[in-house]
Scaffold this active site. Structure first.
Site, PDB file in Angstrom:
ATOM      1  N   VAL A 114       0.868  -1.174   0.000  1.00 21.58           N
ATOM      2  CA  VAL A 114       0.000   0.000   0.000  1.00 21.58           C
ATOM      3  C   VAL A 114       0.900   1.217   0.000  1.00 21.58           C
ATOM      4  O   VAL A 114       1.848   1.301   0.791  1.00 21.58           O
ATOM      5  CB  VAL A 114      -0.930   0.015   1.238  1.00 21.58           C
ATOM      6  CG1 VAL A 114      -1.818   1.258   1.216  1.00 21.58           C
ATOM      7  CG2 VAL A 114      -1.777  -1.253   1.293  1.00 21.58           C
ATOM      8  N   CYS A 115       0.636   2.158  -0.892  1.00 17.97           N
ATOM      9  CA  CYS A 115       1.362   3.424  -0.938  1.00 17.97           C
ATOM     10  C   CYS A 115       2.860   3.152  -1.120  1.00 17.97           C
ATOM     11  O   CYS A 115       3.246   2.396  -1.989  1.00 17.97           O
ATOM     12  CB  CYS A 115       1.035   4.224   0.332  1.00 17.97           C
ATOM     13  SG  CYS A 115       1.512   5.947   0.322  1.00 17.97           S
ATOM     14  N   THR A 116       3.694   3.760  -0.285  1.00 15.47           N
ATOM     15  CA  THR A 116       5.147   3.622  -0.436  1.00 15.47           C
ATOM     16  C   THR A 116       5.672   2.270   0.026  1.00 15.47           C
ATOM     17  O   THR A 116       6.872   2.027  -0.058  1.00 15.47           O
ATOM     18  CB  THR A 116       5.881   4.761   0.294  1.00 15.47           C
ATOM     19  OG1 THR A 116       5.446   4.795   1.651  1.00 15.47           O
ATOM     20  CG2 THR A 116       5.621   6.090  -0.383  1.00 15.47           C
ATOM     21  N   THR A 134       2.390   3.469  -6.824  1.00 16.01           N
ATOM     22  CA  THR A 134       2.588   3.930  -5.457  1.00 16.01           C
ATOM     23  C   THR A 134       1.905   5.292  -5.321  1.00 16.01           C
ATOM     24  O   THR A 134       1.221   5.749  -6.233  1.00 16.01           O
ATOM     25  CB  THR A 134       4.085   4.009  -5.099  1.00 16.01           C
ATOM     26  OG1 THR A 134       4.224   4.236  -3.691  1.00 16.01           O
ATOM     27  CG2 THR A 134       4.803   5.112  -5.876  1.00 16.01           C
ATOM     28  N   ALA A 166      -0.804  -0.957  -4.432  1.00 13.57           N
ATOM     29  CA  ALA A 166      -1.899   0.017  -4.380  1.00 13.57           C
ATOM     30  C   ALA A 166      -1.310   1.408  -4.214  1.00 13.57           C
ATOM     31  O   ALA A 166      -0.311   1.602  -3.527  1.00 13.57           O
ATOM     32  CB  ALA A 166      -2.841  -0.301  -3.217  1.00 13.57           C
TER      33      ALA A 166
END
Length: 193
Positions: A114-116, A134, A166
């Protein structure tokens, strides 16, 4: 048999990056009578910690969370989730954590960032030859740490089969619901949503 879902926690982890997926899988388990998923958190070692006992993690903006396990004693997961947050930068320079991620991912059925968290997967070599995304402010950082991945700036999440990435908080929740649908069908994902 319940599937183990491990969520990695570390200092400065983004709260909703881990709490969103936690809730998706935990609520799915609740709605199905607590026989589907075993969702737990795993602590990265803190400087000065012994690595055997999970120390509280101070997440982004000061929330303190007590993880269930450490890298040394967590059950082997079928699904490994690597959330994001500013704390991922430190993980990039922590070989023991990167090694644990590589080994755990090799045995897992699914790996989700998720994200970074995608940057950590990239640094661990888990995005080589794959498409990835990202947080919109971190595409260059992902490119630097995943030079053999194709970075897709327009996707909310990307499903490569075993590895999913994601873009950010709400995309992490959407990706988790997508995984519930993959594993259990549309009705289960709709009920959870």
């Amino acid at each position: 048999m319940k599937q183990n879902i491990a969520i990695l926690l570390f200092a400065d982890v983004e709260v909703l990056d881990f709490a969103g997926p936690f809730e998706v899988f935990a609520v799915t388990d609740e709605l199905r009578g607590y026989g589907t998923f075993n969702v737990y958190t795993v602590a990265c070692p803190e400087p000065g910690g012994n690595g055997a006992t999970p120390a509280p993690i101070r997440a982004r903006n000061g929330l303190i969370v007590v993880p269930d396990y450490t890298l040394m004693n967590c059950p082997l997961p079928q699904v490994l989730i690597i959330p994001g947050g500013f704390g991922t930068r430190r993980l990039l320079e922590t070989p023991a954590v990167l090694d644990w991620i590589r080994q755990t991912a090799a045995a897992a059925e699914l790996v989700i960032s998720v994200c970074t968290g995608a940057i950590v997967l990239g640094k661990a070599g888990l995005l080589d030859g794959l498409r990835a995304t990202t947080h919109h402010e971190c595409f260059d950082l992902l490119r630097a740490n995943a030079p053999r991945a194709t970075i897709v700036e327009t996707a909310r999440f990307i499903d490569n089969g075993r590895v999913l990435t994601a873009a950010g908080i709400s995309a992490g929740i959407d990706c988790s619901l997508h995984v519930v649908e993959r594993l259990l069908g549309t009705a289960a994902a709709t009920a959870t949503a």
